[in-house]
Design an enzyme around this catalytic site. Structure first.
Site, PDB file in Angstrom:
ATOM      1  N   TYR A  56      11.793  -7.712   8.783  1.00 48.36           N
ATOM      2  CA  TYR A  56      11.379  -6.426   9.366  1.00 48.36           C
ATOM      3  C   TYR A  56      12.295  -6.016  10.527  1.00 48.36           C
ATOM      4  CZ  TYR A  56       7.456  -6.445   6.229  1.00 48.36           C
ATOM      5  OH  TYR A  56       6.705  -6.433   5.081  1.00 48.36           O
ATOM      6  N   ARG A  59      15.013  -4.196   8.911  1.00 50.27           N
ATOM      7  CA  ARG A  59      14.609  -2.843   8.479  1.00 50.27           C
ATOM      8  C   ARG A  59      14.437  -1.930   9.695  1.00 50.27           C
ATOM      9  NH1 ARG A  59       9.939  -2.976   4.202  1.00 50.27           N
ATOM     10  NH2 ARG A  59      10.537  -0.804   4.039  1.00 50.27           N
ATOM     11  N   HIS A 109       0.019   1.758   4.595  1.00 51.99           N
ATOM     12  CA  HIS A 109       0.607   0.415   4.597  1.00 51.99           C
ATOM     13  C   HIS A 109       1.106   0.006   5.970  1.00 51.99           C
ATOM     14  CE1 HIS A 109       1.400   0.181  -0.022  1.00 51.99           C
ATOM     15  NE2 HIS A 109       0.151  -0.041   0.301  1.00 51.99           N
ATOM     16  N   CYS A 117      -1.246  -7.656  17.183  1.00 50.45           N
ATOM     17  CA  CYS A 117      -1.475  -8.951  17.834  1.00 50.45           C
ATOM     18  C   CYS A 117      -2.655  -9.649  17.169  1.00 50.45           C
ATOM     19  CB  CYS A 117      -1.782  -8.729  19.316  1.00 50.45           C
ATOM     20  SG  CYS A 117      -2.213 -10.246  20.184  1.00 50.45           S
ATOM     21  N   CYS A 139      -2.260  -7.740  25.500  1.00 55.40           N
ATOM     22  CA  CYS A 139      -3.020  -8.843  26.136  1.00 55.40           C
ATOM     23  C   CYS A 139      -2.119  -9.905  26.735  1.00 55.40           C
ATOM     24  CB  CYS A 139      -3.962  -9.485  25.108  1.00 55.40           C
ATOM     25  SG  CYS A 139      -3.122 -10.536  23.895  1.00 55.40           S
ATOM     26  N   GLY A 176       7.593  10.634  -4.953  1.00 52.09           N
ATOM     27  CA  GLY A 176       8.489   9.520  -4.683  1.00 52.09           C
ATOM     28  C   GLY A 176       7.847   8.154  -4.689  1.00 52.09           C
ATOM     29  N   THR A 177       6.910   7.930  -5.620  1.00 51.20           N
ATOM     30  CA  THR A 177       6.336   6.590  -5.743  1.00 51.20           C
ATOM     31  C   THR A 177       6.311   6.178  -7.202  1.00 51.20           C
ATOM     32  OG1 THR A 177       4.406   5.187  -5.285  1.00 51.20           O
ATOM     33  CG2 THR A 177       3.959   7.493  -5.745  1.00 51.20           C
ATOM     34  N   ASN A 202       8.949  13.414  -8.750  1.00 55.99           N
ATOM     35  CA  ASN A 202       9.625  12.122  -8.727  1.00 55.99           C
ATOM     36  C   ASN A 202      10.992  12.218  -9.405  1.00 55.99           C
ATOM     37  OD1 ASN A 202       8.824   9.482  -7.641  1.00 55.99           O
ATOM     38  ND2 ASN A 202       9.286   8.734  -9.723  1.00 55.99           N
TER      39      ASN A 202
HETATM   40  P1  NAD Z   1      -0.734  -5.245  -6.211  1.00 54.77           P
HETATM   41  O1  NAD Z   1      -1.249  -6.124  -7.303  1.00 54.77           O
HETATM   42  O2  NAD Z   1      -1.404  -3.946  -5.963  1.00 54.77           O
HETATM   43  O3  NAD Z   1       0.752  -5.017  -6.380  1.00 54.77           O
HETATM   44  C1  NAD Z   1       1.472  -6.098  -6.687  1.00 54.77           C
HETATM   45  C2  NAD Z   1       2.774  -5.447  -6.881  1.00 54.77           C
HETATM   46  O4  NAD Z   1       3.730  -6.375  -6.526  1.00 54.77           O
HETATM   47  C3  NAD Z   1       3.004  -5.079  -8.331  1.00 54.77           C
HETATM   48  O5  NAD Z   1       2.578  -3.770  -8.546  1.00 54.77           O
HETATM   49  C4  NAD Z   1       4.472  -5.175  -8.459  1.00 54.77           C
HETATM   50  O6  NAD Z   1       5.073  -3.915  -8.283  1.00 54.77           O
HETATM   51  C5  NAD Z   1       4.849  -6.008  -7.258  1.00 54.77           C
HETATM   52  N1  NAD Z   1       5.446  -7.223  -7.715  1.00 54.77           N
HETATM   53  C6  NAD Z   1       4.900  -8.192  -8.430  1.00 54.77           C
HETATM   54  N2  NAD Z   1       5.830  -9.138  -8.652  1.00 54.77           N
HETATM   55  C7  NAD Z   1       6.941  -8.716  -8.005  1.00 54.77           C
HETATM   56  C8  NAD Z   1       8.212  -9.233  -7.829  1.00 54.77           C
HETATM   57  N3  NAD Z   1       8.560 -10.393  -8.357  1.00 54.77           N
HETATM   58  N4  NAD Z   1       9.097  -8.539  -7.111  1.00 54.77           N
HETATM   59  C9  NAD Z   1       8.744  -7.361  -6.582  1.00 54.77           C
HETATM   60  N5  NAD Z   1       7.554  -6.803  -6.713  1.00 54.77           N
HETATM   61  C10 NAD Z   1       6.683  -7.501  -7.414  1.00 54.77           C
HETATM   62  O7  NAD Z   1      -0.722  -6.052  -4.852  1.00 54.77           O
HETATM   63  P2  NAD Z   1      -1.920  -6.923  -4.411  1.00 54.77           P
HETATM   64  O8  NAD Z   1      -1.415  -8.298  -4.173  1.00 54.77           O
HETATM   65  O9  NAD Z   1      -3.073  -6.679  -5.309  1.00 54.77           O
HETATM   66  O10 NAD Z   1      -2.193  -6.240  -3.035  1.00 54.77           O
HETATM   67  C11 NAD Z   1      -2.621  -4.931  -3.067  1.00 54.77           C
HETATM   68  C12 NAD Z   1      -2.867  -4.639  -1.636  1.00 54.77           C
HETATM   69  O11 NAD Z   1      -1.703  -4.924  -0.855  1.00 54.77           O
HETATM   70  C13 NAD Z   1      -3.123  -3.207  -1.502  1.00 54.77           C
HETATM   71  O12 NAD Z   1      -4.049  -3.073  -0.496  1.00 54.77           O
HETATM   72  C14 NAD Z   1      -1.800  -2.630  -1.090  1.00 54.77           C
HETATM   73  O13 NAD Z   1      -1.979  -1.474  -0.312  1.00 54.77           O
HETATM   74  C15 NAD Z   1      -1.229  -3.721  -0.271  1.00 54.77           C
HETATM   75  N6  NAD Z   1       0.230  -3.732  -0.391  1.00 54.77           N
HETATM   76  C16 NAD Z   1       0.992  -3.622   0.687  1.00 54.77           C
HETATM   77  C17 NAD Z   1       2.343  -3.684   0.523  1.00 54.77           C
HETATM   78  C18 NAD Z   1       3.305  -3.576   1.652  1.00 54.77           C
HETATM   79  O14 NAD Z   1       4.405  -4.143   1.557  1.00 54.77           O
HETATM   80  N7  NAD Z   1       2.963  -2.869   2.690  1.00 54.77           N
HETATM   81  C19 NAD Z   1       2.894  -3.848  -0.698  1.00 54.77           C
HETATM   82  C20 NAD Z   1       2.037  -3.891  -1.776  1.00 54.77           C
HETATM   83  C21 NAD Z   1       0.687  -3.896  -1.620  1.00 54.77           C
HETATM   84  N1  APR Z   2      13.745  11.710  -5.035  1.00 51.91           N
HETATM   85  C1  APR Z   2      12.544  11.542  -5.656  1.00 51.91           C
HETATM   86  N2  APR Z   2      12.095  10.335  -6.098  1.00 51.91           N
HETATM   87  C2  APR Z   2      12.896   9.281  -5.896  1.00 51.91           C
HETATM   88  C3  APR Z   2      14.158   9.380  -5.265  1.00 51.91           C
HETATM   89  C4  APR Z   2      14.564  10.674  -4.823  1.00 51.91           C
HETATM   90  N3  APR Z   2      15.749  10.881  -4.216  1.00 51.91           N
HETATM   91  N4  APR Z   2      14.714   8.141  -5.238  1.00 51.91           N
HETATM   92  C5  APR Z   2      13.834   7.307  -5.826  1.00 51.91           C
HETATM   93  N5  APR Z   2      12.753   7.980  -6.239  1.00 51.91           N
HETATM   94  C6  APR Z   2      11.558   7.447  -6.923  1.00 51.91           C
HETATM   95  C7  APR Z   2      11.871   6.361  -7.925  1.00 51.91           C
HETATM   96  O1  APR Z   2      12.066   6.937  -9.203  1.00 51.91           O
HETATM   97  C8  APR Z   2      10.596   5.508  -7.887  1.00 51.91           C
HETATM   98  O2  APR Z   2       9.671   5.960  -8.856  1.00 51.91           O
HETATM   99  O3  APR Z   2      10.765   6.852  -5.941  1.00 51.91           O
HETATM  100  C9  APR Z   2      10.016   5.773  -6.507  1.00 51.91           C
HETATM  101  C10 APR Z   2      10.134   4.580  -5.565  1.00 51.91           C
HETATM  102  O4  APR Z   2       9.275   3.568  -6.088  1.00 51.91           O
HETATM  103  P1  APR Z   2       9.188   2.167  -5.333  1.00 51.91           P
HETATM  104  O5  APR Z   2      10.529   1.705  -4.982  1.00 51.91           O
HETATM  105  O6  APR Z   2       8.280   1.306  -6.166  1.00 51.91           O
HETATM  106  O7  APR Z   2       8.461   2.514  -3.947  1.00 51.91           O
HETATM  107  P2  APR Z   2       6.920   2.793  -3.737  1.00 51.91           P
HETATM  108  O8  APR Z   2       6.304   3.419  -4.966  1.00 51.91           O
HETATM  109  O9  APR Z   2       6.781   3.507  -2.459  1.00 51.91           O
HETATM  110  O10 APR Z   2       6.285   1.298  -3.564  1.00 51.91           O
HETATM  111  C11 APR Z   2       4.890   1.235  -3.255  1.00 51.91           C
HETATM  112  O11 APR Z   2       5.086  -1.139  -2.902  1.00 51.91           O
HETATM  113  O12 APR Z   2       6.242  -2.969  -2.155  1.00 51.91           O
HETATM  114  C12 APR Z   2       5.293  -2.042  -1.836  1.00 51.91           C
HETATM  115  O13 APR Z   2       4.838  -1.579   0.405  1.00 51.91           O
HETATM  116  C13 APR Z   2       5.682  -1.249  -0.638  1.00 51.91           C
HETATM  117  O14 APR Z   2       4.659   0.832  -0.037  1.00 51.91           O
HETATM  118  C14 APR Z   2       5.441   0.194  -1.030  1.00 51.91           C
HETATM  119  C15 APR Z   2       4.672   0.078  -2.314  1.00 51.91           C
HETATM  120 ZN    ZN Z   3      -2.687  -9.144  22.164  1.00 59.22          ZN
END
Ligand code: NAD
Ligand code: APR
Ligand code: ZN
Length: 235
Positions: A56, A59, A109, A117, A139, A176-177, A202
């Protein structure tokens, strides 16, 4: 387009892609370089906190010089000029929506620029590198800070507020997801259940594309401003 009364927007990593922020599952995405289980799960943090902090910290440093793009700006314009109820829910942990002017905003997220903390459970703004020796601004405890980011397996933030907005909306727009991660990937189903029109903007069809009434494919910086213009002019 009819005059809507209540809009919910969901954004994912794709809306920040053209600002230079990596997405997760595109070609060369973050999860193709790092195993999410090592850096985005509570188990990974217990196993090797320094590794998670480093992920992080990199990032957070990577966000220096990154700017909101035309898609972020268009959504802030929509919030300003739309007369009905409006909620923007983002899965992103960057701050580009707020820097573009969005205010009715939920980071389901968590946020890269915040530290949570585990001693006092306070969340504090955090811009510099974080480590196992970092001190909680609230704290004063040392060794209890983690990024205020929701990991796999954890509950997202403000789910009640999101559920209420989805139950009342008549337009749901996903931008964009990849529709990979729940509960965000299930929001379109909740919106449809409320009778809302559902639109996906998307680069390519997402995993949940068949649940949407309409899909607009293209780059966010092109299709989002055009979509907002269409919405606001009632076309
Ligand atoms: P999930 O089952 O919803 O998602 C698991 C996701 O992990 C899958 O959809 C897949 O896209 C991804 N995944 C699985 N194997 C992977 C791999 N080898 N490499 C990359 N991606 C892989 O997740 P969960 O464990 O059920 O948890 C869901 C909860 O966690 C939700 O509340 C969600 O909001 C939260 N979450 C947070 C983040 C984050 O990074 N902030 C990411 C995902 C989920
Ligand atoms: N314009 C529109 N869409 C785009 C562009 C662009 N320039 N570039 C990429 N995309 C689309 C891709 O086609 C893809 O469908 O954005 C999407 C990105 O998908 P992911 O990389 O899976 O990202 P996201 O959907 O935000 O992931 C959801 O997973 O790992 C966790 O915490 C992480 O919040 C994230 C969650
Ligand atoms: Zn604290």
């Amino acid at each position: 387009m009819p005059a809507y009364k209540s809009i919910v927007i969901l954004t994912g990593a794709g809306i920040s892609a053209e600002s230079g922020v990596d997405t997760f599952r595109d070609k060369d995405g973050i999860w193709s370089k790092v195993d999410y289980r090592d850096v985005a799960t509570p188990e990974g943090f217990v196993r090797d906190a320094a590794r998670v902090h480093d992920f992080y910290n990199q990032r957070r440093r990577g966000m220096k010089g990154v700017r909101p793009n035309a898609a972020h700006t268009a959504l802030a314009r929509l919030e300003r000029e739309f007369s009905g109820a409006f909620l923007l829910v983002t899965q992103n942990i960057d701050d580009l929506h707020e820097r573009a002017g969005s205010a009715s905003l939920v980071h389901m997220h968590g946020e890269l620029g915040k530290a949570l903390c585990q001693a006092c459970e306070q969340s504090s703004p955090w811009e510099k590198d974080m480590s196992v020796l970092s001190q909680c601004p609230a704290c004063g405890s040392i060794g209890y800070l983690r990024p205020d980011v929701v990991w796999f397996g954890e509950m997202p933030y403000q789910m009640e507020r999101i559920g209420t907005a989805l139950a009342q909306c008549d337009l749901f727009v996903s931008i964009g997801t990849s529709g990979n991660v729940y509960p965000a990937a299930g929001f379109v189903g909740e919106a449809r259940f409320s009778g809302a029109r559902t639109v996906e903007l998307n680069l390519e069809p997402s995993d949940g594309h068949s649940s949407f009434d309409e899909a607009i494919l293209g780059k966010a910086t092109e299709i989002v401003p055009a979509f907002v213009e269409r919405l606001l002019s009632g076309r």
